[in-house]
Design an enzyme around this catalytic site. Sequence first.
Site, PDB file in Angstrom:
ATOM      1  CE  LYS A 171       2.531  -5.413  -5.038  1.00  0.00           C
ATOM      2  NZ  LYS A 171       3.846  -5.181  -5.545  1.00  0.00           N
ATOM      3  CG  ASP A 213       0.491  -6.578  -8.123  1.00  0.00           C
ATOM      4  OD1 ASP A 213       1.006  -7.702  -8.013  1.00  0.00           O
ATOM      5  OD2 ASP A 213       1.139  -5.542  -8.368  1.00  0.00           O
ATOM      6  CB  SER A 253      -3.572  -3.600  -7.991  1.00  0.00           C
ATOM      7  OG  SER A 253      -2.716  -3.596  -9.112  1.00  0.00           O
TER       8      SER A 253
HETATM    9  P1  ATP Z   1       2.354  -2.646  -9.097  1.00  0.00           P
HETATM   10  O1  ATP Z   1       3.084  -2.823  -7.791  1.00  0.00           O
HETATM   11  O2  ATP Z   1       1.028  -3.390  -9.145  1.00  0.00           O
HETATM   12  O3  ATP Z   1       3.195  -2.819 -10.300  1.00  0.00           O
HETATM   13  P2  ATP Z   1       2.611   0.179  -8.968  1.00  0.00           P
HETATM   14  O4  ATP Z   1       2.511   0.583  -7.526  1.00  0.00           O
HETATM   15  O5  ATP Z   1       3.981   0.057  -9.520  1.00  0.00           O
HETATM   16  O6  ATP Z   1       1.807  -1.143  -9.149  1.00  0.00           O
HETATM   17  P3  ATP Z   1       0.427   1.876  -9.649  1.00  0.00           P
HETATM   18  O7  ATP Z   1       0.604   3.050  -8.748  1.00  0.00           O
HETATM   19  O8  ATP Z   1      -0.580   0.865  -9.273  1.00  0.00           O
HETATM   20  O9  ATP Z   1       1.848   1.185  -9.864  1.00  0.00           O
HETATM   21  O10 ATP Z   1       0.040   2.330 -11.124  1.00  0.00           O
HETATM   22  C1  ATP Z   1       0.930   2.958 -11.931  1.00  0.00           C
HETATM   23  C2  ATP Z   1       0.315   3.416 -13.261  1.00  0.00           C
HETATM   24  O11 ATP Z   1      -1.092   3.183 -13.336  1.00  0.00           O
HETATM   25  C3  ATP Z   1       0.503   4.883 -13.465  1.00  0.00           C
HETATM   26  O12 ATP Z   1       0.846   5.053 -14.808  1.00  0.00           O
HETATM   27  C4  ATP Z   1      -0.845   5.500 -13.185  1.00  0.00           C
HETATM   28  O13 ATP Z   1      -1.050   6.664 -13.946  1.00  0.00           O
HETATM   29  C5  ATP Z   1      -1.806   4.406 -13.585  1.00  0.00           C
HETATM   30  N1  ATP Z   1      -3.008   4.348 -12.757  1.00  0.00           N
HETATM   31  C6  ATP Z   1      -4.232   4.054 -13.206  1.00  0.00           C
HETATM   32  N2  ATP Z   1      -5.111   4.042 -12.192  1.00  0.00           N
HETATM   33  C7  ATP Z   1      -4.455   4.328 -11.074  1.00  0.00           C
HETATM   34  C8  ATP Z   1      -4.838   4.458  -9.709  1.00  0.00           C
HETATM   35  N3  ATP Z   1      -6.091   4.295  -9.317  1.00  0.00           N
HETATM   36  N4  ATP Z   1      -3.872   4.745  -8.810  1.00  0.00           N
HETATM   37  C9  ATP Z   1      -2.592   4.888  -9.208  1.00  0.00           C
HETATM   38  N5  ATP Z   1      -2.192   4.801 -10.489  1.00  0.00           N
HETATM   39  C10 ATP Z   1      -3.095   4.514 -11.425  1.00  0.00           C
END
Ligand code: ATP
Length: 305
Positions: free
Chosen positions: A6, A152, A119
């Site tokens: 997203k 999220d 998420s």
């Molecule tokens: P958001 O936009 O919801 O804040 P994001 O894109 O910034 O999410 P993600 O990639 O969802 O961040 O997640 C980041 C953190 O979560 C990292 O520290 C990662 O190691 C951990 N993590 C746990 N499970 C997952 C997964 N399935 N995919 C990606 N990262 C994950």
Amino acid sequence: MKTPAKVNLSLEVLGRREDGYHEVSSVMQAVALFDTVAVASDISFAGETAPAGSARQDSGSGFFAGIRCSNPSVPEDGANLAVRAAFLLRECVDAPVTGTVEIDLLKNIPVSAGLAGGSADAAAVLLALARLWDVRAALPQIAEIGGKLGVDVPFCVYACAAANPGITDGLGFTRAHAEGAGDILTRLRERPVESVLLVKPDIAVPTAEIYEAYDAFRKDASPVSGQCPAGFRNDLQPVTAARYPIVAEIFERMREICESSGSVLMSGSGPTVFACFQNRAVAEAAEARAREAFPEMFVLLTETL
Ligand code: ATP
């Protein structure tokens, strides 16, 4: 299942609640950048015989959820949101579940990018297991369960449902206004497909760090406003940009590249900066310029779902 990333077309942080979550008001939009999540489950409910071949069980509970992930920077244990989703759903099932869940994750969504990749994976696992376990829960209930994993996740449940109509009866949606802690969702009517250009520097930005810094920043100064056109703003952007100057650099450069043809904003807590275009040819020209400007970075032209 294909589970989409997203972007936040707007993100206002309205305050911090007593439970530590932040109240937000955000327009969330799914885009055509997908992780692929395959889930296999060999379980039994209380009273049934244990399934054959379930040797790799968690000895304490008789339930094991394992994961393999194509991206080595993502944890392959209980810290993975997809695994946590399996354990969480198990808690919500009336009869104790024993046996195994195996998750295979093909990551295309960049990690710690502000694109809700983790998420999205969690949402896919909730939907897949609800189906495999024959849990009679409607989408709003699954979204509510998902809310325990992160702000999220509720939106990602609906977006994942929309992307996998065969599995979820097609009741999902891909654009919504999220309020509360991301758990109060109002579906927004889909608009004509727009091109979305994503640029992510090679840094990981922890969401929690940005929200904490935002609280401190809000105490010290009034929030910066007017940086983006009304309705297309992100309260976290000045905080992330101050801590990670590369984000400010990309933002400025993207504004030059897009001129008046596309709106530019940071997504979530960053560091991904994106631009939306109504015209595909203009978007492709901007993509070419972005690839030149940011040769070492993740640059992707995708579109709204
Ligand atoms: P958001 O936009 O919801 O804040 P994001 O894109 O910034 O999410 P993600 O990639 O969802 O961040 O997640 C980041 C953190 O979560 C990292 O520290 C990662 O190691 C951990 N993590 C746990 N499970 C997952 C997964 N399935 N995919 C990606 N990262 C994950």
